[in-house]
Design an enzyme around this catalytic site. Structure first.
Site, mmCIF file in Angstrom:
data_model
loop_
_atom_site.group_PDB
_atom_site.id
_atom_site.type_symbol
_atom_site.label_atom_id
_atom_site.label_comp_id
_atom_site.label_asym_id
_atom_site.label_seq_id
_atom_site.Cartn_x
_atom_site.Cartn_y
_atom_site.Cartn_z
ATOM 1 N N GLY A 1 0.837 -1.197 0.000
ATOM 2 C CA GLY A 1 0.000 0.000 0.000
ATOM 3 C C GLY A 1 0.870 1.245 0.000
ATOM 4 N NE ARG A 2 -2.210 4.737 3.227
ATOM 5 C CZ ARG A 2 -3.460 4.525 3.670
ATOM 6 N NH1 ARG A 2 -4.459 5.178 3.123
ATOM 7 N NH2 ARG A 2 -3.684 3.712 4.673
ATOM 8 C CB ILE A 3 4.033 2.330 4.444
ATOM 9 C CG1 ILE A 3 3.244 3.397 5.212
ATOM 10 C CG2 ILE A 3 5.440 2.210 5.021
ATOM 11 C CD1 ILE A 3 2.954 3.045 6.670
ATOM 12 N NE ARG B 1 -6.780 -8.283 1.843
ATOM 13 C CZ ARG B 1 -7.505 -7.514 2.631
ATOM 14 N NH1 ARG B 1 -8.387 -8.064 3.433
ATOM 15 N NH2 ARG B 1 -7.376 -6.207 2.641
ATOM 16 C CB THR B 2 -6.409 -6.549 -4.540
ATOM 17 O OG1 THR B 2 -7.139 -6.629 -3.320
ATOM 18 C CG2 THR B 2 -7.336 -6.280 -5.692
ATOM 19 N NE ARG C 1 -0.568 -1.286 14.726
ATOM 20 C CZ ARG C 1 -0.017 -0.157 14.306
ATOM 21 N NH1 ARG C 1 1.256 -0.120 13.944
ATOM 22 N NH2 ARG C 1 -0.708 0.971 14.266
ATOM 23 C CD GLU D 1 4.733 -2.420 19.631
ATOM 24 O OE1 GLU D 1 4.293 -1.263 19.811
ATOM 25 O OE2 GLU D 1 4.945 -2.884 18.516
ATOM 26 C CG HIS E 1 5.661 1.017 17.324
ATOM 27 N ND1 HIS E 1 4.503 0.329 17.576
ATOM 28 C CD2 HIS E 1 5.398 1.750 16.201
ATOM 29 C CE1 HIS E 1 3.586 0.624 16.672
ATOM 30 N NE2 HIS E 1 4.115 1.500 15.817
HETATM 31 P P1 NAP Z 1 -2.340 0.640 3.242
HETATM 32 O O1 NAP Z 1 -1.993 1.716 2.276
HETATM 33 O O2 NAP Z 1 -3.763 0.413 3.586
HETATM 34 O O3 NAP Z 1 -1.715 -0.725 2.669
HETATM 35 C C1 NAP Z 1 -1.985 -1.966 3.228
HETATM 36 C C2 NAP Z 1 -1.511 -3.052 2.278
HETATM 37 O O4 NAP Z 1 -1.665 -4.313 2.930
HETATM 38 C C3 NAP Z 1 -2.290 -3.121 0.978
HETATM 39 O O5 NAP Z 1 -1.432 -3.378 -0.093
HETATM 40 C C4 NAP Z 1 -3.252 -4.288 1.191
HETATM 41 O O6 NAP Z 1 -3.577 -4.899 -0.042
HETATM 42 C C5 NAP Z 1 -2.387 -5.201 2.063
HETATM 43 N N1 NAP Z 1 -3.184 -6.117 2.889
HETATM 44 C C6 NAP Z 1 -4.194 -5.792 3.718
HETATM 45 N N2 NAP Z 1 -4.697 -6.912 4.294
HETATM 46 C C7 NAP Z 1 -3.978 -7.950 3.797
HETATM 47 C C8 NAP Z 1 -4.031 -9.354 4.006
HETATM 48 N N3 NAP Z 1 -4.927 -9.910 4.828
HETATM 49 N N4 NAP Z 1 -3.140 -10.134 3.345
HETATM 50 C C9 NAP Z 1 -2.229 -9.582 2.508
HETATM 51 N N5 NAP Z 1 -2.148 -8.245 2.271
HETATM 52 C C10 NAP Z 1 -3.010 -7.444 2.916
HETATM 53 O O7 NAP Z 1 -1.604 0.846 4.621
HETATM 54 P P2 NAP Z 1 -0.265 1.671 4.916
HETATM 55 O O8 NAP Z 1 -0.576 3.114 5.057
HETATM 56 O O9 NAP Z 1 0.795 1.246 3.949
HETATM 57 O O10 NAP Z 1 0.068 1.125 6.405
HETATM 58 C C11 NAP Z 1 0.228 -0.247 6.641
HETATM 59 C C12 NAP Z 1 0.340 -0.530 8.127
HETATM 60 O O11 NAP Z 1 1.636 -0.185 8.590
HETATM 61 C C13 NAP Z 1 -0.570 0.246 9.063
HETATM 62 O O12 NAP Z 1 -1.888 -0.283 9.085
HETATM 63 C C14 NAP Z 1 0.131 0.112 10.391
HETATM 64 O O13 NAP Z 1 -0.313 -1.034 11.090
HETATM 65 C C15 NAP Z 1 1.599 -0.075 10.008
HETATM 66 N N6 NAP Z 1 2.413 1.093 10.409
HETATM 67 C C16 NAP Z 1 3.458 0.916 11.267
HETATM 68 C C17 NAP Z 1 4.224 2.007 11.619
HETATM 69 C C18 NAP Z 1 5.385 1.869 12.544
HETATM 70 O O14 NAP Z 1 5.724 2.819 13.231
HETATM 71 N N7 NAP Z 1 6.066 0.734 12.567
HETATM 72 C C19 NAP Z 1 3.937 3.274 11.149
HETATM 73 C C20 NAP Z 1 2.866 3.415 10.281
HETATM 74 C C21 NAP Z 1 2.113 2.306 9.912
HETATM 75 P P3 NAP Z 1 -4.924 -5.759 -0.257
HETATM 76 O O15 NAP Z 1 -6.018 -4.984 0.405
HETATM 77 O O16 NAP Z 1 -5.050 -5.878 -1.732
HETATM 78 O O17 NAP Z 1 -4.670 -7.070 0.405
HETATM 79 C C1 8YV Z 2 2.423 5.290 15.662
HETATM 80 C C2 8YV Z 2 1.913 3.632 13.812
HETATM 81 O O1 8YV Z 2 3.602 5.208 16.378
HETATM 82 O O2 8YV Z 2 0.729 5.060 12.373
HETATM 83 C C3 8YV Z 2 0.819 3.922 12.856
HETATM 84 O O3 8YV Z 2 0.050 2.996 12.549
HETATM 85 O O4 8YV Z 2 2.155 2.513 14.138
HETATM 86 C C4 8YV Z 2 2.776 4.705 14.324
HETATM 87 O O5 8YV Z 2 2.869 5.759 13.433
HETATM 88 C C5 8YV Z 2 1.337 4.580 16.408
HETATM 89 O O6 8YV Z 2 0.106 4.932 15.867
HETATM 90 C C6 8YV Z 2 1.324 4.951 17.883
HETATM 91 O O7 8YV Z 2 0.965 6.291 18.004
#
Ligand code: NAP
Ligand code: 8YV
Length: 313
Positions: free
Chosen positions: A153-155, A175-176, A232, A261, A279
């Site tokens: 997705g975006r990230i 999935r898509t 996550r 965490e 994190h």
């Molecule tokens: P996004 O744009 O919604 O992208 C999610 C991607 O995951 C899509 O390509 C989606 O494609 C895929 N996906 C969703 N469910 C799936 C499944 N069951 N099996 C396989 N692929 C699946 O989200 P994003 O903005 O990139 O963010 C992703 C996640 O990163 C967040 O939800 C958050 O939990 C995590 N995050 C972590 C941090 C950190 O600090 N470590 C920071 C920001 C975000 P399909 O729908 O086609 O499957």
């Molecule tokens: C934050 C994240 O640290 O955006 C997310 O999904 O995991 C991180 O950017 C988290 O939301 C805690 O505030």
């Protein structure tokens, strides 16, 4: 005119605190000696919750606020918010997508490089005076490697852009199928795991992705494979990961997120083939301020009767 009430679940960025003060009567839940008493007292006037991705907002909290209309989340991941409850009770949920893509992608690349080139181990090697006795052993490389994106997705795309610059071959599992993307799509994760050298996990958390990375996937990745998780902790079966690392079924891991965490399993703390981060994907002044501003802008839009900017659909 009196301001509607807002429950702030935990400490958020000063920019959120300052930005919502003119819009809402803010109740600081985490500071209350008796949280139940506070909620009961303010429930008649509360229309909003401000929270973050870790604390979220469960149905147990939302149920106590019968006039709730909006939850503003500082974070893109909303797995800690009960979206089912919100939907059935017409509660708008907003998050902070896109503004954090680049900083999270940077950390993903740093963890991948750190695990493979053993950067923290090198730092320790120098500090402990071991270099004075012998050069550090050689490490694995990024050359001629394939990166398997679990989530695109975006990230994920921001990570792939950076990975391209390192000369990595990129493939992805979602999935898509994304028809506009030049990379090979694997509908089955296990098949992608067999074909790649590094798994980069960046899917949302929640029931649909719980333990997506399990013992079978790790076995398929193989003894020279690495895993990086910036999604996550719930997405990876942590005991299975620990076992795979202990038994040499995979080579190493770079982890920014954990199942419980801020507790990290003792076993991981003692391993030399993992790189750990607390994190911190989005944890820069720049990005956290941008996230905070988006929380405020969403709540302000709702308050002024305009559509919110980034609703969770
Ligand atoms: P996004 O744009 O919604 O992208 C999610 C991607 O995951 C899509 O390509 C989606 O494609 C895929 N996906 C969703 N469910 C799936 C499944 N069951 N099996 C396989 N692929 C699946 O989200 P994003 O903005 O990139 O963010 C992703 C996640 O990163 C967040 O939800 C958050 O939990 C995590 N995050 C972590 C941090 C950190 O600090 N470590 C920071 C920001 C975000 P399909 O729908 O086609 O499957
Ligand atoms: C934050 C994240 O640290 O955006 C997310 O999904 O995991 C991180 O950017 C988290 O939301 C805690 O505030």
């Amino acid at each position: 005119m009196s301001k509607p009430g807002l429950v702030m679940v935990g400490p958020l960025m000063p920019r959120v605190v300052e930005g919502i003060a003119p819009l809402f009567e803010v109740h600081r839940l985490w500071e209350a000696a008796d949280q139940e008493a506070l909620l009961a007292k303010v429930a008649p006037t509360v229309r909003a919750i401000a929270t973050d991705g870790t604390r979220g907002a469960g149905a147990d909290l939302m149920r106590k606020l019968p006039h709730l209309a909006i939850v503003g989340c500082q974070g893109v991941g909303v797995d800690a918010i009960d979206l089912g409850y919100a939907r059935t009770h017409d509660v708008i949920v907003t998050n902070t997508p896109d503004v954090l893509n680049d900083d999270v992608a940077d950390i993903a690349i740093v963890l991948m490089l750190s695990a493979i080139r053993r950067i923290p181990q090198g730092d320790r090697y120098v500090r402990e005076g071991k270099w004075l006795k012998a050069p550090m052993p050689l490490t694995d490389t990024l050359r001629n490697r394939t990166l398997g994106m679990v989530g695109f997705g975006r990230i994920g795309k921001a990570i792939a852009k950076r990975a391209e610059a390192f000369g990595l071959k990129i493939v992805y599992h979602t999935r898509t199928l994304q028809i506009d993307q030049p990379y090979v799509h694997y509908p089955r994760l296990i098949e992608m795991a067999r074909d790649v050298d590094i798994l980069m996990v960046i899917v949302p958390g929640g029931a649909a992705t719980r333990h997506l990375i399990n013992a079978h996937v790790l076995e398929a990745l193989g003894p020279s494979g690495y895993i990086v998780n910036v999604a996550r902790g719930s997405v990876v079966d942590e005991p299975a990961l620990i076992k795979a690392l202990q038994e040499g079924k995979i080579a190493g891991a770079g982890l920014d997120v954990f199942e419980n965490e801020p507790s990290v399993p003792e076993a991981l703390l003692g391993m030399d083939n993992v790189v750990l981060a607390p994190h911190v994907g989005s944890a820069t002044h720049h990005t956290r301020n941008a996230m905070a501003q988006l929380v405020v802008d969403n709540l302000k839009a709702w308050r002024e009767g305009r559509p919110v900017l980034t609703p969770v659909k």
